[in-house]
Design a protein around this motif. Structure first.
Motif, PDB file in Angstrom:
ATOM      1  N   ASN A  18       0.844  -1.199   0.000  1.00 23.60           N
ATOM      2  CA  ASN A  18       0.000   0.000   0.000  1.00 23.60           C
ATOM      3  C   ASN A  18       0.880   1.250   0.000  1.00 23.60           C
ATOM      4  O   ASN A  18       1.725   1.353  -0.913  1.00 23.60           O
ATOM      5  CB  ASN A  18      -1.135  -0.018   1.042  1.00 23.60           C
ATOM      6  N   ASP A  19       0.730   2.148   0.904  1.00 26.22           N
ATOM      7  CA  ASP A  19       1.312   3.497   0.772  1.00 26.22           C
ATOM      8  C   ASP A  19       2.796   3.530   0.400  1.00 26.22           C
ATOM      9  O   ASP A  19       3.596   2.776   0.959  1.00 26.22           O
ATOM     10  CB  ASP A  19       1.221   4.263   2.097  1.00 26.22           C
ATOM     11  N   GLN A  35       4.527   0.334   2.153  1.00 21.99           N
ATOM     12  CA  GLN A  35       3.852  -0.563   3.081  1.00 21.99           C
ATOM     13  C   GLN A  35       3.700  -1.922   2.408  1.00 21.99           C
ATOM     14  O   GLN A  35       3.156  -2.013   1.290  1.00 21.99           O
ATOM     15  CB  GLN A  35       2.467   0.015   3.427  1.00 21.99           C
ATOM     16  N   TRP A  43      -3.565  -7.041   3.064  1.00 21.64           N
ATOM     17  CA  TRP A  43      -2.967  -6.194   4.100  1.00 21.64           C
ATOM     18  C   TRP A  43      -2.674  -7.012   5.365  1.00 21.64           C
ATOM     19  O   TRP A  43      -3.473  -7.863   5.746  1.00 21.64           O
ATOM     20  CB  TRP A  43      -3.937  -5.038   4.425  1.00 21.64           C
ATOM     21  N   ILE A  46       2.711  -5.561   8.525  1.00 20.25           N
ATOM     22  CA  ILE A  46       3.233  -4.529   7.633  1.00 20.25           C
ATOM     23  C   ILE A  46       4.720  -4.230   7.865  1.00 20.25           C
ATOM     24  O   ILE A  46       5.131  -3.811   8.942  1.00 20.25           O
ATOM     25  CB  ILE A  46       2.366  -3.257   7.720  1.00 20.25           C
ATOM     26  N   SER A  79       3.026   3.853   8.003  1.00 18.12           N
ATOM     27  CA  SER A  79       3.645   4.798   7.062  1.00 18.12           C
ATOM     28  C   SER A  79       4.515   5.845   7.745  1.00 18.12           C
ATOM     29  O   SER A  79       4.367   6.125   8.932  1.00 18.12           O
ATOM     30  CB  SER A  79       2.563   5.488   6.247  1.00 18.12           C
ATOM     31  N   ARG A 143      -0.842   9.104  13.353  1.00 17.38           N
ATOM     32  CA  ARG A 143       0.132   8.373  12.554  1.00 17.38           C
ATOM     33  C   ARG A 143       0.669   9.139  11.350  1.00 17.38           C
ATOM     34  O   ARG A 143       0.206  10.207  11.016  1.00 17.38           O
ATOM     35  CB  ARG A 143      -0.458   7.052  12.070  1.00 17.38           C
ATOM     36  N   ASP A 144       1.641   8.490  10.706  1.00 21.97           N
ATOM     37  CA  ASP A 144       2.184   8.896   9.402  1.00 21.97           C
ATOM     38  C   ASP A 144       3.033  10.175   9.471  1.00 21.97           C
ATOM     39  O   ASP A 144       2.675  11.220   8.895  1.00 21.97           O
ATOM     40  CB  ASP A 144       1.057   9.048   8.355  1.00 21.97           C
ATOM     41  N   GLU A 194      -5.131  10.990   7.053  1.00 18.70           N
ATOM     42  CA  GLU A 194      -3.954  10.133   7.059  1.00 18.70           C
ATOM     43  C   GLU A 194      -2.894  10.786   6.173  1.00 18.70           C
ATOM     44  O   GLU A 194      -3.205  11.594   5.293  1.00 18.70           O
ATOM     45  CB  GLU A 194      -4.305   8.742   6.520  1.00 18.70           C
ATOM     46  N   CYS A 195      -1.672  10.389   6.411  1.00 21.12           N
ATOM     47  CA  CYS A 195      -0.560  10.763   5.529  1.00 21.12           C
ATOM     48  C   CYS A 195      -0.484  12.250   5.165  1.00 21.12           C
ATOM     49  O   CYS A 195      -0.390  12.594   3.974  1.00 21.12           O
ATOM     50  CB  CYS A 195      -0.607   9.934   4.243  1.00 21.12           C
ATOM     51  N   TYR A 245      -4.373   6.993  -3.452  1.00 27.14           N
ATOM     52  CA  TYR A 245      -4.500   7.293  -2.020  1.00 27.14           C
ATOM     53  C   TYR A 245      -3.128   7.367  -1.361  1.00 27.14           C
ATOM     54  O   TYR A 245      -2.126   6.898  -1.903  1.00 27.14           O
ATOM     55  CB  TYR A 245      -5.365   6.205  -1.336  1.00 27.14           C
ATOM     56  N   ALA A 246      -3.118   7.966  -0.152  1.00 29.21           N
ATOM     57  CA  ALA A 246      -1.952   7.943   0.740  1.00 29.21           C
ATOM     58  C   ALA A 246      -0.693   8.459   0.052  1.00 29.21           C
ATOM     59  O   ALA A 246       0.357   7.826   0.098  1.00 29.21           O
ATOM     60  CB  ALA A 246      -1.740   6.525   1.282  1.00 29.21           C
ATOM     61  N   TRP A 262      -0.452   5.808  -3.915  1.00 30.53           N
ATOM     62  CA  TRP A 262      -0.767   4.372  -4.017  1.00 30.53           C
ATOM     63  C   TRP A 262      -2.025   4.154  -4.868  1.00 30.53           C
ATOM     64  O   TRP A 262      -3.013   4.853  -4.709  1.00 30.53           O
ATOM     65  CB  TRP A 262      -0.983   3.837  -2.602  1.00 30.53           C
TER      66      TRP A 262
HETATM   67  C1  FRU Z   1      -3.137   4.768   4.620  1.00 31.68           C
HETATM   68  C2  FRU Z   1      -2.794   4.037   5.916  1.00 31.68           C
HETATM   69  C3  FRU Z   1      -1.896   4.876   6.794  1.00 31.68           C
HETATM   70  C4  FRU Z   1      -1.224   3.825   7.627  1.00 31.68           C
HETATM   71  C5  FRU Z   1      -1.021   2.703   6.622  1.00 31.68           C
HETATM   72  C6  FRU Z   1      -1.071   1.321   7.214  1.00 31.68           C
HETATM   73  O1  FRU Z   1      -3.420   3.895   3.577  1.00 31.68           O
HETATM   74  O2  FRU Z   1      -3.981   3.666   6.586  1.00 31.68           O
HETATM   75  O3  FRU Z   1      -2.580   5.845   7.549  1.00 31.68           O
HETATM   76  O4  FRU Z   1      -0.001   4.264   8.168  1.00 31.68           O
HETATM   77  O5  FRU Z   1      -2.035   2.844   5.665  1.00 31.68           O
HETATM   78  O6  FRU Z   1      -0.703   0.358   6.270  1.00 31.68           O
END
Ligand code: FRU
Length: 467
Positions: A18-19, A35, A43, A46, A79, A143-144, A194-195, A245-246, A262
């Motif tokens: 992912n991200d 990720q 998922w 991670i 992330s 986070r992030d 996020e992010c 996203y992200a 992503w």
């Molecule tokens: C965004 C997210 C981030 C997190 C990550 C976990 O896609 O939810 O906020 O750090 O993915 O994989």
């Protein structure tokens, strides 16, 4: 061969991604983390996958960058970002565990360092930031981290939820190890952010965030610890959280501000005929800039042009209501359309890609200048019964007096990524099933329109190595 696997968009060698995380450039070499679940195409567990590149196009996969330190109660490395300081690279990320260290109420921010750019060591001072920093303030889904340097030291942004609203929070440090909380940097309207990441342009800045919906940006002014005078609130990509996203960003050694995002797998229903051993990709890296009116400009990195192969050019094409085939068949190409607004007047121009001869499968990109819209219509993109068919709708840039619209469309097996001029982006996934869903066609809804020029380049596969 998996027909849906992109050929020039970045993917992990296998299993889930992912991200994008912690991109940087050092001594000419680009590094990228992401990720990654190393053992399943879904998922979980991670880690940070790792790859390097000299041009952001051709990649060498490196051994996994970071794994969760299970013995220290860590179950995921969420992330984060990287910082290059005097040639030393530090990674910051969100450490998630079980129970008290869950993602909603128990996240911690950790760092890792690596001299050889391969193995990353988590120093004993971790965690470097905990929720205790905020005193009475209750923050969830914290986070992030995203870190940058300015005149008064290091700054970090983190995403989170405060009073049911997505926010970004600001922290400061002189040494990257001891951090103080400076306050809420920006409080959004959405339920989660996020992010968050930020680019500075003098005293102006652009703040990006992912609110579990289309990635958005705010452009405004940075004044001390505050982000003020918001000029524009825009959409980075209309693909939505299922399409793009992200995002995260970095400034490369040439000073270009580059954004990675992503592209998740689209949902396809359980009848999906192929069991993938991979999942997820990255959008084409974008060079971004700030326009005088506060809007963000975005173009794919020019290095991608090195992948252009055989090319086909058309001038002054007359387009009619019946679909006209361009005669070109491809699932991996770039198409550049230059459209004179006058010449298509009030009509809707449609470019169909991944179109089958029988007409049953086609993904349609509708350009409707009169209503300022661009849409990727997926209703006929696939015969799979349960794929997502929702249209992806974007707003055309405000182009006072511009006579031409420039549409760049990148198709890569199951990815469609569209750039309108340098401002509007739409990214989505499509899963055609028929063998000959490879056609490229043009049509219009009424009367005759003229497309000033169209160029199609076959795109070569990116070179992928493993070290
Ligand atoms: C965004 C997210 C981030 C997190 C990550 C976990 O896609 O939810 O906020 O750090 O993915 O994989």
């Amino acid at each position: 061969m998996d027909r849906y696997r992109p050929r020039y968009h970045f993917t992990s060698p296998r299993n889930w991604m992912n991200d994008p995380n912690g991109p940087f450039q050092l001594n000419g070499e680009y590094h990228l983390f992401y990720q990654h679940n190393p053992s399943k195409p879904e998922w979980g567990d991670i880690h940070w996958g790792h790859a390097k590149s000299l041009d952001l196009v051709n990649w060498t996969h490196l051994p996994i960058g970071m794994a969760p330190s299970y013995e220290l109660g860590e179950s995921h490395c969420f992330s984060g970002c990287s910082v290059v300081n005097d040639g030393e690279v530090t990674l910051f990320y969100t450490s998630i565990g079980e129970g008290e260290r869950n993602a909603t109420t128990g996240a911690q921010q950790w760092m890792a360092r690596g001299k050889d750019l391969r193995t990353w060591h988590k120093p004993g001072i971790n965690p470097v930031l905990t929720l205790d920093l905020h005193g009475e303030l209750q923050i969830k889904d914290w986070r992030d981290p995203y870190v940058w340097k300015s005149e008064d030291g290091w700054h970090m942004l983190l995403g989170g939820i405060q009073e049911e609203k997505g926010c970004s929070f600001l922290y400061q440090s002189d040494d990257l190890e001891r951090w103080s909380f400076k306050g809420t940097f920006y409080k959004g309207e959405e339920w989660i952010w996020e992010c968050p990441h930020l680019f500075r342009f003098g005293d102006k800045a652009v703040l990006f965030y992912s609110p579990s919906g289309p990635v958005r940006y705010l452009s405004g002014t940075l004044s001390g610890d505050r982000f003020i005078d918001v000029e524009q609130h825009g959409t980075v990509d209309f693909g939505g959280w299922e399409g793009y996203y992200a995002s995260t960003g970095f400034v490369d050694e040439r000073g270009r501000r580059i954004v990675h995002g992503w592209i998740p797998e689209g949902s396809r229903g359980e009848e999906f005929p192929v069991s993938l051993d991979w999942a997820g990709a990255l959008a084409l890296p974008r060079v971004v800039d700030l326009k005088p009116n506060g809007a963000l400009s975005m173009i794919p990195v020019p290095e991608l042009e090195t992948l252009r192969g055989e090319s086909h050019s058309f001038q002054d094409i007359s387009v009619e209501p019946a679909p006209t085939s361009t005669g070109i068949h491809s699932t991996s190409f770039e198409c550049l359309l230059e459209i004179d607004r006058q010449a298509i007047a009030a009509s809707v121009l449609t470019l169909s890609v991944l179109a089958s001869a029988c007409g049953k499968e086609h993904t349609d990109i509708h350009l409707d200048p009169a209503s300022h819209s661009i849409t990727i219509d997926r209703s006929n993109a696939s015969l799979l019964p349960k794929v997502h068919k929702t249209p992806i709708e974007g707003k055309l840039p405000d182009v006072d007096g511009a006579e031409r619209i420039r549409l760049r469309i990148f198709v890569d097996q199951s990815i469609v990524e569209v750039f309108v001029d340098d401002e509007t982006c739409l990214t989505t996934r499509v899963y055609p099933t028929l063998e000959d869903s490879t056609g490229i066609q043009l049509r219009t809804n009424i009367g005759n329109s003229v497309v000033s020029s169209m160029q199609i380049w076959e795109m070569k596969a990116a070179e992928i190595r493993t070290e």
